[in-house]
Design a protein around this motif. Structure first.
Motif, PDB file in Angstrom:
ATOM      1  N   ARG A  48       0.864  -1.178   0.000  1.00 49.07           N
ATOM      2  CA  ARG A  48       0.000   0.000   0.000  1.00 49.07           C
ATOM      3  C   ARG A  48       0.895   1.221   0.000  1.00 49.07           C
ATOM      4  NH1 ARG A  48      -5.668   0.632   1.512  1.00 49.07           N
ATOM      5  NH2 ARG A  48      -6.296   2.451   0.322  1.00 49.07           N
ATOM      6  N   TYR A  49       0.704   2.083  -0.987  1.00 51.62           N
ATOM      7  CA  TYR A  49       1.564   3.257  -1.140  1.00 51.62           C
ATOM      8  C   TYR A  49       0.966   4.482  -0.471  1.00 51.62           C
ATOM      9  CZ  TYR A  49       4.868   1.100  -4.305  1.00 51.62           C
ATOM     10  OH  TYR A  49       5.857   0.315  -4.822  1.00 51.62           O
ATOM     11  N   ARG A  50       1.850   5.367  -0.100  1.00 48.77           N
ATOM     12  CA  ARG A  50       1.455   6.725   0.258  1.00 48.77           C
ATOM     13  C   ARG A  50       1.985   7.621  -0.845  1.00 48.77           C
ATOM     14  NH1 ARG A  50       2.858   8.537   6.133  1.00 48.77           N
ATOM     15  NH2 ARG A  50       4.974   8.060   5.416  1.00 48.77           N
ATOM     16  N   VAL A  51       1.293   8.712  -1.084  1.00 48.53           N
ATOM     17  CA  VAL A  51       1.704   9.646  -2.129  1.00 48.53           C
ATOM     18  C   VAL A  51       1.980  11.006  -1.492  1.00 48.53           C
ATOM     19  CG1 VAL A  51       0.373   8.452  -3.902  1.00 48.53           C
ATOM     20  CG2 VAL A  51      -0.685  10.335  -2.648  1.00 48.53           C
ATOM     21  N   ASP A  52       2.791  11.802  -2.167  1.00 48.72           N
ATOM     22  CA  ASP A  52       3.032  13.173  -1.728  1.00 48.72           C
ATOM     23  C   ASP A  52       2.232  14.073  -2.660  1.00 48.72           C
ATOM     24  OD1 ASP A  52       3.905  15.485  -0.619  1.00 48.72           O
ATOM     25  OD2 ASP A  52       6.021  15.212  -1.126  1.00 48.72           O
ATOM     26  N   CYS A  53       0.973  14.303  -2.304  1.00 52.92           N
ATOM     27  CA  CYS A  53       0.051  15.079  -3.143  1.00 52.92           C
ATOM     28  C   CYS A  53       0.378  16.572  -3.017  1.00 52.92           C
ATOM     29  CB  CYS A  53      -1.380  14.796  -2.688  1.00 52.92           C
ATOM     30  SG  CYS A  53      -2.625  15.751  -3.567  1.00 52.92           S
ATOM     31  N   SER A  54       0.353  17.276  -4.143  1.00 53.40           N
ATOM     32  CA  SER A  54       0.695  18.710  -4.110  1.00 53.40           C
ATOM     33  C   SER A  54      -0.328  19.523  -3.311  1.00 53.40           C
ATOM     34  CB  SER A  54       0.824  19.254  -5.533  1.00 53.40           C
ATOM     35  OG  SER A  54      -0.369  19.017  -6.251  1.00 53.40           O
ATOM     36  N   ASP A  55      -1.551  19.025  -3.185  1.00 50.20           N
ATOM     37  CA  ASP A  55      -2.570  19.734  -2.402  1.00 50.20           C
ATOM     38  C   ASP A  55      -2.672  19.245  -0.960  1.00 50.20           C
ATOM     39  OD1 ASP A  55      -3.324  21.373  -4.435  1.00 50.20           O
ATOM     40  OD2 ASP A  55      -5.016  20.149  -5.080  1.00 50.20           O
ATOM     41  N   CYS A  56      -2.574  17.940  -0.763  1.00 46.07           N
ATOM     42  CA  CYS A  56      -2.906  17.345   0.545  1.00 46.07           C
ATOM     43  C   CYS A  56      -1.692  16.893   1.353  1.00 46.07           C
ATOM     44  CB  CYS A  56      -3.820  16.141   0.350  1.00 46.07           C
ATOM     45  SG  CYS A  56      -5.145  16.399  -0.829  1.00 46.07           S
ATOM     46  N   GLY A  57      -0.506  16.876   0.755  1.00 44.92           N
ATOM     47  CA  GLY A  57       0.658  16.363   1.469  1.00 44.92           C
ATOM     48  C   GLY A  57       0.698  14.840   1.400  1.00 44.92           C
ATOM     49  N   ILE A  58       1.310  14.225   2.406  1.00 42.47           N
ATOM     50  CA  ILE A  58       1.463  12.769   2.414  1.00 42.47           C
ATOM     51  C   ILE A  58       0.124  12.117   2.754  1.00 42.47           C
ATOM     52  CG2 ILE A  58       2.770  10.825   3.371  1.00 42.47           C
ATOM     53  CD1 ILE A  58       4.578  12.893   2.049  1.00 42.47           C
ATOM     54  N   GLN A  59      -0.379  11.299   1.831  1.00 35.99           N
ATOM     55  CA  GLN A  59      -1.680  10.639   2.009  1.00 35.99           C
ATOM     56  C   GLN A  59      -1.592   9.198   1.538  1.00 35.99           C
ATOM     57  OE1 GLN A  59      -4.405  12.040   3.359  1.00 35.99           O
ATOM     58  NE2 GLN A  59      -3.432  14.049   3.550  1.00 35.99           N
ATOM     59  N   THR A  60      -2.411   8.345   2.120  1.00 36.59           N
ATOM     60  CA  THR A  60      -2.525   6.972   1.632  1.00 36.59           C
ATOM     61  C   THR A  60      -3.206   6.993   0.270  1.00 36.59           C
ATOM     62  OG1 THR A  60      -2.691   6.170   3.894  1.00 36.59           O
ATOM     63  CG2 THR A  60      -3.475   4.688   2.176  1.00 36.59           C
ATOM     64  N   GLU A  61      -2.739   6.157  -0.639  1.00 35.82           N
ATOM     65  CA  GLU A  61      -3.332   6.107  -1.979  1.00 35.82           C
ATOM     66  C   GLU A  61      -4.755   5.542  -1.926  1.00 35.82           C
ATOM     67  OE1 GLU A  61      -1.920   3.156  -4.749  1.00 35.82           O
ATOM     68  OE2 GLU A  61      -1.298   1.829  -3.122  1.00 35.82           O
ATOM     69  N   ALA A  62      -5.572   5.948  -2.890  1.00 38.43           N
ATOM     70  CA  ALA A  62      -6.907   5.368  -3.046  1.00 38.43           C
ATOM     71  C   ALA A  62      -6.805   4.113  -3.907  1.00 38.43           C
ATOM     72  CB  ALA A  62      -7.828   6.384  -3.726  1.00 38.43           C
ATOM     73  N   LEU A  63      -7.550   3.088  -3.558  1.00 37.52           N
ATOM     74  CA  LEU A  63      -7.622   1.865  -4.360  1.00 37.52           C
ATOM     75  C   LEU A  63      -9.093   1.512  -4.531  1.00 37.52           C
ATOM     76  CD1 LEU A  63      -4.849  -0.252  -2.589  1.00 37.52           C
ATOM     77  CD2 LEU A  63      -4.711   0.758  -4.871  1.00 37.52           C
ATOM     78  N   GLU A  64      -9.467   0.976  -5.699  1.00 35.73           N
ATOM     79  CA  GLU A  64     -10.882   0.689  -5.929  1.00 35.73           C
ATOM     80  C   GLU A  64     -11.398  -0.475  -5.073  1.00 35.73           C
ATOM     81  OE1 GLU A  64      -8.161  -0.887  -8.902  1.00 35.73           O
ATOM     82  OE2 GLU A  64      -8.700   1.201  -8.591  1.00 35.73           O
TER      83      GLU A  64
END
Ligand code: ZN
Length: 115
Positions: A48-64
């Motif tokens: 399970r990845y976390r992303v560094d979103c330009s708006d939200c910062g470090i967040q867990t990725e969404a998966l369907e």
């Protein structure tokens, strides 16, 4: 039964805002209860990845197939537990699925809340 999932899709989706993020920030192994295969409990294991979103910062990725928070079950498993909770007692559902009744209650409550 334990299934190991391998990522084939490029990129990631921010679990907070839904923005596409081209690269992952970090990842850790996650295991979720899935449906039954024959008489066997099935678990899926994946990174399970976390992303560094330009708006939200470090967040867990969404998966369907999996919510960002909540009980460690796939959405399919959660929906099945929720449906059976409509017609059976929590204790019976827990016995049927080999899950703790608190987990069954948490799934049912999360589904009623609309996740
Ligand atoms: Zn975001």
């Amino acid at each position: 039964m334990r299934l190991h999932l391998e990522r084939t899709r490029e990129g990631y989706i921010c679990g907070k805002c839904g923005r596409f993020v081209p690269s992952g920030y970090d990842h850790s192994p996650q295991e979720l209860r899935h449906l039954m295969l024959w008489q066997h409990q099935t678990f899926i294991r994946f990174d399970r990845y976390r992303v560094d979103c330009s708006d939200c910062g470090i967040q867990t990725e969404a998966l369907e197939f999996a919510d960002v928070r909540g009980p460690r079950v796939t959405r399919a498993r959660g929906s099945l537990v929720h449906e059976i909770c409509k017609v059976a007692a929590v204790k019976a559902v827990a016995t049927l699925f080999g899950m703790h009744r608190h987990t069954v209650k948490a799934i049912d409550k999360a589904k009623l809340a609309g996740s």
